[in-house]
Write an enzyme that holds these catalytic residues in place. Structure first.
Site, PDB file in Angstrom:
ATOM      1  N   ILE A 189       0.814  -1.222   0.000  1.00 39.72           N
ATOM      2  CA  ILE A 189       0.000   0.000   0.000  1.00 39.72           C
ATOM      3  C   ILE A 189       0.843   1.266   0.000  1.00 39.72           C
ATOM      4  O   ILE A 189       0.309   2.376  -0.040  1.00 39.72           O
ATOM      5  CB  ILE A 189      -0.961   0.020   1.208  1.00 39.72           C
ATOM      6  CG1 ILE A 189      -0.183  -0.128   2.519  1.00 39.72           C
ATOM      7  CG2 ILE A 189      -2.015  -1.064   1.080  1.00 39.72           C
ATOM      8  CD1 ILE A 189      -1.050  -0.032   3.768  1.00 39.72           C
ATOM      9  N   GLY A 190       2.140   1.122   0.051  1.00 41.06           N
ATOM     10  CA  GLY A 190       2.991   2.312   0.038  1.00 41.06           C
ATOM     11  C   GLY A 190       4.451   1.949  -0.099  1.00 41.06           C
ATOM     12  O   GLY A 190       4.859   0.808   0.130  1.00 41.06           O
ATOM     13  N   LYS A 191       5.249   2.940  -0.489  1.00 43.36           N
ATOM     14  CA  LYS A 191       6.691   2.749  -0.629  1.00 43.36           C
ATOM     15  C   LYS A 191       7.383   4.074  -0.380  1.00 43.36           C
ATOM     16  O   LYS A 191       6.903   5.125  -0.811  1.00 43.36           O
ATOM     17  CB  LYS A 191       7.027   2.221  -2.032  1.00 43.36           C
ATOM     18  CG  LYS A 191       8.467   1.781  -2.198  1.00 43.36           C
ATOM     19  CD  LYS A 191       8.665   1.062  -3.511  1.00 43.36           C
ATOM     20  CE  LYS A 191      10.086   0.518  -3.631  1.00 43.36           C
ATOM     21  NZ  LYS A 191      10.294  -0.230  -4.894  1.00 43.36           N
ATOM     22  N   GLY A 192       8.492   4.029   0.333  1.00 49.65           N
ATOM     23  CA  GLY A 192       9.240   5.256   0.633  1.00 49.65           C
ATOM     24  C   GLY A 192      10.722   4.995   0.607  1.00 49.65           C
ATOM     25  O   GLY A 192      11.176   3.917   0.205  1.00 49.65           O
ATOM     26  N   ARG A 193      11.488   5.976   1.075  1.00 48.32           N
ATOM     27  CA  ARG A 193      12.942   5.846   1.035  1.00 48.32           C
ATOM     28  C   ARG A 193      13.458   4.812   2.034  1.00 48.32           C
ATOM     29  O   ARG A 193      14.573   4.315   1.922  1.00 48.32           O
ATOM     30  CB  ARG A 193      13.594   7.197   1.320  1.00 48.32           C
ATOM     31  CG  ARG A 193      13.197   7.814   2.645  1.00 48.32           C
ATOM     32  CD  ARG A 193      13.720   9.232   2.780  1.00 48.32           C
ATOM     33  NE  ARG A 193      13.189   9.874   3.975  1.00 48.32           N
ATOM     34  CZ  ARG A 193      13.400  11.144   4.271  1.00 48.32           C
ATOM     35  NH1 ARG A 193      14.116  11.892   3.458  1.00 48.32           N
ATOM     36  NH2 ARG A 193      12.900  11.676   5.357  1.00 48.32           N
ATOM     37  N   TYR A 194      12.633   4.475   3.030  1.00 47.46           N
ATOM     38  CA  TYR A 194      13.028   3.509   4.062  1.00 47.46           C
ATOM     39  C   TYR A 194      12.688   2.079   3.670  1.00 47.46           C
ATOM     40  O   TYR A 194      13.281   1.132   4.165  1.00 47.46           O
ATOM     41  CB  TYR A 194      12.307   3.846   5.374  1.00 47.46           C
ATOM     42  CG  TYR A 194      10.815   3.912   5.197  1.00 47.46           C
ATOM     43  CD1 TYR A 194      10.036   2.756   5.189  1.00 47.46           C
ATOM     44  CD2 TYR A 194      10.173   5.129   4.987  1.00 47.46           C
ATOM     45  CE1 TYR A 194       8.677   2.808   4.980  1.00 47.46           C
ATOM     46  CE2 TYR A 194       8.814   5.188   4.772  1.00 47.46           C
ATOM     47  CZ  TYR A 194       8.072   4.024   4.767  1.00 47.46           C
ATOM     48  OH  TYR A 194       6.728   4.079   4.537  1.00 47.46           O
ATOM     49  N   ASP A 241      10.506  14.897  11.969  1.00 49.16           N
ATOM     50  CA  ASP A 241      10.125  14.742  10.559  1.00 49.16           C
ATOM     51  C   ASP A 241       8.604  14.830  10.417  1.00 49.16           C
ATOM     52  O   ASP A 241       7.980  14.034   9.717  1.00 49.16           O
ATOM     53  CB  ASP A 241      10.641  13.401  10.014  1.00 49.16           C
ATOM     54  CG  ASP A 241      10.589  13.329   8.489  1.00 49.16           C
ATOM     55  OD1 ASP A 241      10.514  14.397   7.850  1.00 49.16           O
ATOM     56  OD2 ASP A 241      10.614  12.217   7.940  1.00 49.16           O
TER      57      ASP A 241
END
Length: 502
Positions: free
Chosen positions: A210-215, A332
């Site tokens: 459901i999501g993707k990020g830099r982590y 953040d």
């Protein structure tokens, strides 16, 4: 005869090693008496011979010098009268037969030590020194490696439980809420027991990304039919995973406006590793996603704002006592790191950059990872690098600047007089979609600009107060910004005046 023997010695000494000296020339058979240094079986320390008299000195292994005298037979005397070394000893012998007792006047001297002896000893000592040095260095490296490996294992011991360990039994009727309530009532206040966490992690079924990020990635999963969110960190983001897990398991951290933590686990074999963080699942997604697709009335706006600041206030507050909670700054804050619940309230997520204040030592516990915050939401003191990293209140005030921008995002989506603005990120009209530090520094620090207010806000009392509130949050001077508690109280009064129950 004495002269002849000396000549023979010179002949012998002139030969190179390994060469055979010329034999002594034959002599007529004569009878003579010799001085004998060993009196046993002799008369008056003398002995008769038809060959040679000799005197010999030699160095024993102990270093003592031994002198002996006596008689040699004629046969084989040309060999016996040579200075022949024995083992590692040095020796010297002189022979004569020119008169009786001639050997009493002989005075042989030891030859100098052979150069090869010193060379052999030096080489031996050097080899020994090198061997000891190399072995010591290798041992030191092994000890250093073992020490750091031990420290590394120790630092992750709370979470890294043996992969072969049996699962903890969890009764089939137990829900996640039941387990969490039990852990809260047990008095630990820091989440589920680690073995329970591990069992839950092993039993989760991954449903969809459901999501993707830099982590890393976020998946929706299921545990016994209940939906959960699974944050899967890249192996390069281990520091963020470790920090976020540590913050979530802080005593008394659980709060309705902070994302509910369920479990953390390391899964893997020798060839791959996955770092899991399992939390409550909120199908509305982030505040960023929610605002893009949803418009708000006054009540909806105040619920989002009040719940967000309630979570931040709990994060910022230090709770004293035996099982106290340290003050924590997020570092953040942005609309993508707030999640929207079904009831229209927010909870704070993504604590991988959070810092804690250790009041006992007056120290700021800063996470050892290389990630930084989001440039668009960075306050001026971070952009111009004037923030005092040793002063915890600096991080608290930096959070308040970022929260002011989030209030602006929320207020724009509140309908008044039938008008509403489309969703936009802060500073959208001033910087590119992916601004650089220089872009943000120019706008925020040098030109001191802030997001603009729509004209309609002046004719709506609630939006006008929201505008005043965010202005006091994003003040240029950190000391002039409102605290989370002050913002929370102001929003509560605004809700009360609107007759809105939060």
């Amino acid at each position: 005869m004495y002269l002849r023997n000396a000549v023979q010695k010179n002949i012998d000494n002139g030969k190179k090693d390994g060469e055979t000296a010329a034999p002594l020339p034959p002599l007529p058979v004569l009878n003579c008496s010799c001085y004998h240094s060993c009196p046993e079986g002799t008369v008056n320390n003398t002995c008769p011979t038809t060959g040679y008299c000799f005197t010999k000195i030699e160095e024993e292994e102990s270093g003592a010098i031994l002198r002996t005298s006596g008689c040699l037979g004629l046969e084989g005397s040309d060999f016996q009268c040579r200075d022949t070394p024995v083992s590692h000893q040095r020796r010297s012998i002189e022979c004569c037969r020119d008169r009786d007792y001639c050997n009493d006047y002989l005075n042989p001297t030891l030859p100098p030590p052979r150069h090869t002896d010193f060379v052999d000893e030096s080489i031996h000592n050097m080899a020994l020194l090198i061997s000891v040095t190399v072995c010591s260095s290798i041992l030191a490296l092994i000890l250093i490696f073992c020490y750091f490996r031990y420290k590394r294992q120790e630092s992750r011991a709370r979470y890294s439980i043996g992969l072969e360990q049996d699962e903890t039994y969890i009764p089939s009727g137990e829900s996640l809420n039941d387990l969490i309530e039990q852990s809260q009532s047990s008095g630990s206040g820091s989440g589920l027991p680690l073995l329970v966490q591990r069992t839950i992690a092993k039993q989760i079924q991954m449903v969809k990304q459901i999501g993707k990020g830099r982590y890393g990635e976020v998946w929706m999963g299921r545990w016994r039919g209940e939906k959960v969110a699974v944050k899967v960190f890249f192996t390069t983001e281990e520091a963020s995973w470790f920090r976020e897990t540590e913050i979530y398991q802080t005593v008394l951290m659980r709060h309705e406006n902070i994302l509910g933590f369920i479990a953390a686990d390391i899964k893997g074999t020798g060839s791959w590793t996955q770092l899991y963080l399992i939390t409550d699942y909120h199908e509305n997604g982030s505040l960023y996603d929610y605002l893009k697709s949803t418009t708000l009335d006054t009540k909806g706006m105040l619920k989002l704002a009040y719940s967000s600041i309630s979570g931040l206030c709990h994060l910022h507050t230090e709770i004293f006592g035996t099982k106290g909670k340290p003050a924590i700054a997020h570092r953040d804050l942005k609309s993508k790191n707030l999640l929207v619940k079904k009831n229209g309230t927010c909870c704070i997520a993504d604590l991988g950059l959070a810092v804690k204040f250790i009041s006992d030592t007056n120290e700021v516990d800063i996470p050892p990872n290389t990630r930084v915050g989001t440039k668009r939401y960075m306050p001026p003191e971070v952009l111009d690098e004037s923030l005092n990293r040793n002063h915890f209140q600096s991080y608290i005030m930096a959070d308040m600047y970022s929260f002011g921008l989030i209030l602006w995002e929320i207020a724009r989506r509140c309908v008044s007089g039938g008008i509403v603005e489309e969703y936009q990120l802060p500073y959208h009209e001033m910087v590119p979609s992916d601004p650089s530090y220089e872009d943000m520094r120019d706008i925020v620090c040098i030109r001191r600009l802030r997001p603009s207010f729509p004209n309609r806000w002046t004719s709506d009392e609630c939006l006008r107060q929201m505008g005043k509130l965010m202005t006091e949050c994003w003040a240029q001077n950190p000391a002039s910004r409102l605290t989370a508690l002050r913002v929370k109280k102001t929003l509560a009064k605004m809700s009360e005046s609107q007759d809105i129950k939060l």
